[in-house]
Design a protein around this motif. Sequence first.
Motif, PDB file in Angstrom:
ATOM      1  N   ALA A  70       0.834  -1.203   0.000  1.00  0.00           N
ATOM      2  CA  ALA A  70       0.000   0.000   0.000  1.00  0.00           C
ATOM      3  C   ALA A  70       0.871   1.256   0.000  1.00  0.00           C
ATOM      4  CB  ALA A  70      -0.924  -0.011   1.210  1.00  0.00           C
ATOM      5  N   TYR A  71       1.959   1.223   0.742  1.00  0.00           N
ATOM      6  CA  TYR A  71       2.866   2.365   0.827  1.00  0.00           C
ATOM      7  C   TYR A  71       3.555   2.613  -0.520  1.00  0.00           C
ATOM      8  CZ  TYR A  71       6.986   5.081   2.261  1.00  0.00           C
ATOM      9  OH  TYR A  71       7.974   6.032   2.365  1.00  0.00           O
ATOM     10  N   ARG A  72       4.003   1.539  -1.165  1.00  0.00           N
ATOM     11  CA  ARG A  72       4.729   1.669  -2.428  1.00  0.00           C
ATOM     12  C   ARG A  72       3.844   2.248  -3.525  1.00  0.00           C
ATOM     13  NH1 ARG A  72       6.358  -3.097  -2.658  1.00  0.00           N
ATOM     14  NH2 ARG A  72       4.849  -3.995  -4.085  1.00  0.00           N
ATOM     15  N   MET A  75      -0.868   5.202  -2.005  1.00  0.00           N
ATOM     16  CA  MET A  75      -2.324   5.240  -1.934  1.00  0.00           C
ATOM     17  C   MET A  75      -2.800   5.927  -0.666  1.00  0.00           C
ATOM     18  SD  MET A  75      -2.889   1.266  -3.048  1.00  0.00           S
ATOM     19  CE  MET A  75      -4.667   1.398  -3.083  1.00  0.00           C
ATOM     20  N   SER A  76      -3.943   6.563  -0.771  1.00  0.00           N
ATOM     21  CA  SER A  76      -4.589   7.101   0.423  1.00  0.00           C
ATOM     22  C   SER A  76      -5.217   5.947   1.182  1.00  0.00           C
ATOM     23  CB  SER A  76      -5.667   8.109   0.036  1.00  0.00           C
ATOM     24  OG  SER A  76      -6.745   7.442  -0.610  1.00  0.00           O
ATOM     25  N   MET A  77      -5.586   6.179   2.441  1.00  0.00           N
ATOM     26  CA  MET A  77      -6.191   5.111   3.220  1.00  0.00           C
ATOM     27  C   MET A  77      -7.516   4.662   2.616  1.00  0.00           C
ATOM     28  SD  MET A  77      -5.933   2.940   5.557  1.00  0.00           S
ATOM     29  CE  MET A  77      -4.454   3.506   6.388  1.00  0.00           C
ATOM     30  N   CYS A  82     -10.280   0.112  -0.527  1.00  0.00           N
ATOM     31  CA  CYS A  82     -11.144  -0.222  -1.663  1.00  0.00           C
ATOM     32  C   CYS A  82     -10.463  -1.132  -2.686  1.00  0.00           C
ATOM     33  CB  CYS A  82     -11.611   1.052  -2.363  1.00  0.00           C
ATOM     34  SG  CYS A  82     -12.739   2.071  -1.386  1.00  0.00           S
ATOM     35  N   LYS A  83      -9.141  -1.132  -2.705  1.00  0.00           N
ATOM     36  CA  LYS A  83      -8.398  -1.834  -3.753  1.00  0.00           C
ATOM     37  C   LYS A  83      -8.294  -3.335  -3.486  1.00  0.00           C
ATOM     38  CE  LYS A  83      -3.888  -1.890  -6.089  1.00  0.00           C
ATOM     39  NZ  LYS A  83      -4.408  -1.814  -7.471  1.00  0.00           N
TER      40      LYS A  83
END
Length: 226
Positions: A70-72, A75-77, A82-83
């Motif tokens: 998620a960090y790489r 992305m927003s929280m 949602c992903k």
Amino acid sequence: MADLIKLLKQFNRKERYFLIRQALGVEEFQLSERFRKKLGRKIGLKEEIPCDAFAAMDYHLDWVAASLQAYRECMSMDEVLCKVFSNSGDEKVVMGNQQDIDFLIAFNANEYCHLVFLEAKGYGSWDSNQMREKAIRLEKLFEDDGTGQPKVKPYFYLTSYRPPSEMLKIDNWPKWMKEDGVPRFLKLDLLYPRLEVNRCDRGREPMAKGDFFRIEKVNEPRNSQR
């Protein structure tokens, strides 16, 4: 963009963490000044590790992998929640098991997020196969030289009373987990004497399935690597 340390904190769902936190009356685990200075010297950090560094025990490697993904992707929280992430073939980083690291420390310094993985043994022994499996997973996340994640620096240390012997096989470990061809090591201070219990026969002779047990004093760890 999701904050890596915030992600790591939110994944931390270990029951023992919440129990210790409540029992000690603390909001978070906090590293002592002495330990922060000792660890900072080990990893070669010019500035002191911050007192609010994130620290967690028995931290799942699946949680590390998901946080890094998620960090790489910056992305927003809301986007994280949602992903649906690809997790097959070469992209498979979440294994769906409870493989963990004994102690994880994370903090920001010098424009990097530093992740310190500590694997501890007090009186037991490291298992070469088990450690190889963890090394393979950590290499998948950070590559052989530790540069696999943007703006993230990983460190790995075995911590025990004495350094591991040559019996611990580290052939398949990535380079960043070693120093001069041996595992990076952080000495673990242990208190003595300690006691251990062993099953035996009526005459105190060791017996794995004996109907008796004996209590013995442990003056020094006998941990060996296999």
